[in-house]
Design a protein around this motif. Structure first.
Motif, PDB file in Angstrom:
ATOM      1  N   PHE A  94      -7.140  14.041  43.023  1.00 48.94           N
ATOM      2  CA  PHE A  94      -6.757  12.908  43.866  1.00 48.94           C
ATOM      3  C   PHE A  94      -5.242  12.850  44.027  1.00 48.94           C
ATOM      4  N   VAL A  95      -4.542  12.993  42.913  1.00 49.05           N
ATOM      5  CA  VAL A  95      -3.074  12.963  42.949  1.00 49.05           C
ATOM      6  C   VAL A  95      -2.538  14.123  43.775  1.00 49.05           C
ATOM      7  N   ALA A  96      -3.100  15.304  43.571  1.00 48.83           N
ATOM      8  CA  ALA A  96      -2.586  16.508  44.232  1.00 48.83           C
ATOM      9  C   ALA A  96      -2.861  16.527  45.730  1.00 48.83           C
ATOM     10  N   VAL A  97      -3.904  15.860  46.168  1.00 52.14           N
ATOM     11  CA  VAL A  97      -4.270  15.928  47.580  1.00 52.14           C
ATOM     12  C   VAL A  97      -3.806  14.705  48.355  1.00 52.14           C
ATOM     13  N   LEU A  98      -4.041  13.522  47.819  1.00 48.08           N
ATOM     14  CA  LEU A  98      -3.795  12.312  48.608  1.00 48.08           C
ATOM     15  C   LEU A  98      -2.502  11.585  48.265  1.00 48.08           C
ATOM     16  N   TRP A  99      -2.159  11.544  47.003  1.00 46.87           N
ATOM     17  CA  TRP A  99      -1.041  10.701  46.613  1.00 46.87           C
ATOM     18  C   TRP A  99       0.291  11.434  46.695  1.00 46.87           C
ATOM     19  N   ALA A 100       0.396  12.588  46.041  1.00 43.93           N
ATOM     20  CA  ALA A 100       1.625  13.381  46.055  1.00 43.93           C
ATOM     21  C   ALA A 100       1.231  14.842  46.216  1.00 43.93           C
ATOM     22  N   PRO A 101       1.086  15.323  47.447  1.00 43.84           N
ATOM     23  CA  PRO A 101       0.590  16.698  47.660  1.00 43.84           C
ATOM     24  C   PRO A 101       1.386  17.750  46.884  1.00 43.84           C
ATOM     25  N   LEU A 106      -2.988  20.786  42.073  1.00 43.59           N
ATOM     26  CA  LEU A 106      -4.330  21.071  42.586  1.00 43.59           C
ATOM     27  C   LEU A 106      -4.992  22.195  41.787  1.00 43.59           C
ATOM     28  N   MET A 107      -4.254  23.240  41.477  1.00 47.61           N
ATOM     29  CA  MET A 107      -4.808  24.340  40.693  1.00 47.61           C
ATOM     30  C   MET A 107      -5.080  23.924  39.245  1.00 47.61           C
ATOM     31  N   ILE A 108      -4.235  23.076  38.693  1.00 45.64           N
ATOM     32  CA  ILE A 108      -4.478  22.562  37.336  1.00 45.64           C
ATOM     33  C   ILE A 108      -5.747  21.713  37.322  1.00 45.64           C
ATOM     34  N   SER A 109      -5.949  20.923  38.376  1.00 46.30           N
ATOM     35  CA  SER A 109      -7.186  20.132  38.455  1.00 46.30           C
ATOM     36  C   SER A 109      -8.401  21.039  38.522  1.00 46.30           C
ATOM     37  N   GLN A 110      -8.286  22.156  39.227  1.00 48.67           N
ATOM     38  CA  GLN A 110      -9.403  23.092  39.311  1.00 48.67           C
ATOM     39  C   GLN A 110      -9.714  23.704  37.947  1.00 48.67           C
ATOM     40  N   ILE A 111      -8.704  23.926  37.133  1.00 51.47           N
ATOM     41  CA  ILE A 111      -8.921  24.441  35.773  1.00 51.47           C
ATOM     42  C   ILE A 111      -9.711  23.432  34.952  1.00 51.47           C
ATOM     43  N   PHE A 112      -9.342  22.161  35.033  1.00 49.00           N
ATOM     44  CA  PHE A 112     -10.077  21.133  34.295  1.00 49.00           C
ATOM     45  C   PHE A 112     -11.527  21.051  34.774  1.00 49.00           C
ATOM     46  N   LEU A 113     -11.736  21.116  36.077  1.00 50.59           N
ATOM     47  CA  LEU A 113     -13.093  21.051  36.606  1.00 50.59           C
ATOM     48  C   LEU A 113     -13.906  22.289  36.225  1.00 50.59           C
ATOM     49  N   SER A 114     -13.257  23.434  36.132  1.00 49.77           N
ATOM     50  CA  SER A 114     -13.947  24.653  35.711  1.00 49.77           C
ATOM     51  C   SER A 114     -14.356  24.582  34.247  1.00 49.77           C
ATOM     52  N   VAL A 115     -13.501  24.013  33.418  1.00 53.16           N
ATOM     53  CA  VAL A 115     -13.850  23.844  32.005  1.00 53.16           C
ATOM     54  C   VAL A 115     -15.038  22.886  31.872  1.00 53.16           C
ATOM     55  N   ALA A 116     -15.076  21.848  32.682  1.00 53.58           N
ATOM     56  CA  ALA A 116     -16.208  20.922  32.653  1.00 53.58           C
ATOM     57  C   ALA A 116     -17.506  21.641  33.015  1.00 53.58           C
ATOM     58  N   PHE A 117     -17.429  22.567  33.954  1.00 54.87           N
ATOM     59  CA  PHE A 117     -18.628  23.294  34.370  1.00 54.87           C
ATOM     60  C   PHE A 117     -19.182  24.155  33.241  1.00 54.87           C
ATOM     61  N   VAL A 118     -18.315  24.644  32.377  1.00 56.83           N
ATOM     62  CA  VAL A 118     -18.767  25.449  31.237  1.00 56.83           C
ATOM     63  C   VAL A 118     -19.692  24.631  30.336  1.00 56.83           C
ATOM     64  N   PHE A 119     -19.442  23.348  30.218  1.00 58.77           N
ATOM     65  CA  PHE A 119     -20.275  22.492  29.382  1.00 58.77           C
ATOM     66  C   PHE A 119     -21.553  22.056  30.086  1.00 58.77           C
ATOM     67  N   THR A 120     -21.516  21.907  31.416  1.00 56.68           N
ATOM     68  CA  THR A 120     -22.688  21.391  32.126  1.00 56.68           C
ATOM     69  C   THR A 120     -23.664  22.478  32.565  1.00 56.68           C
TER      70      THR A 120
END
Length: 93
Positions: free
Chosen positions: A24-31, A36-50
């Motif tokens: 949200f921060v990377a796209v809408l608030w402060a591009p 954005l890539m750091i957010s993708q890393i966090f989301l990828s780590v979440a996928f490992v658990f789910t």
């Protein structure tokens, strides 16, 4: 499986929450592409658990004859959710 499914899904929720806030921060608030890539890393780590959760939950909650169907529905829902996440945002933006 030492700590259980609940703690794994809690970790996934935490990483998913942080990843979504950063996106949200990377796209809408402060591009910012780096955030954005750091957010993708966090989301990828979440996928490992789910990702391994459907067969584990099906083995615990469903009978012998119901496990395959429950795993198939959960795995398909996971894939369809990922596809919808790729298709719907461009329609909004």
């Amino acid at each position: 499986d030492k700590r259980g499914v609940r703690s794994g899904l809690r970790c996934a929720s935490f990483f998913n929450f942080i990843g979504c806030i950063l996106r949200f921060v990377a796209v809408l608030w402060a591009p910012n592409f780096t955030v954005l890539m750091i957010s993708q890393i966090f989301l990828s780590v979440a996928f490992v658990f789910t990702f391994p959760a459907p067969p584990i939950l099906a083995a615990r909650w469903f009978g012998e004859k119901e496990r395959t169907l429950a795993t198939m529905i959960a795995a398909t829902a996971n894939s369809l959710g990922g596809a919808a996440g790729q298709l719907i945002p461009p329609l909004i933006v």
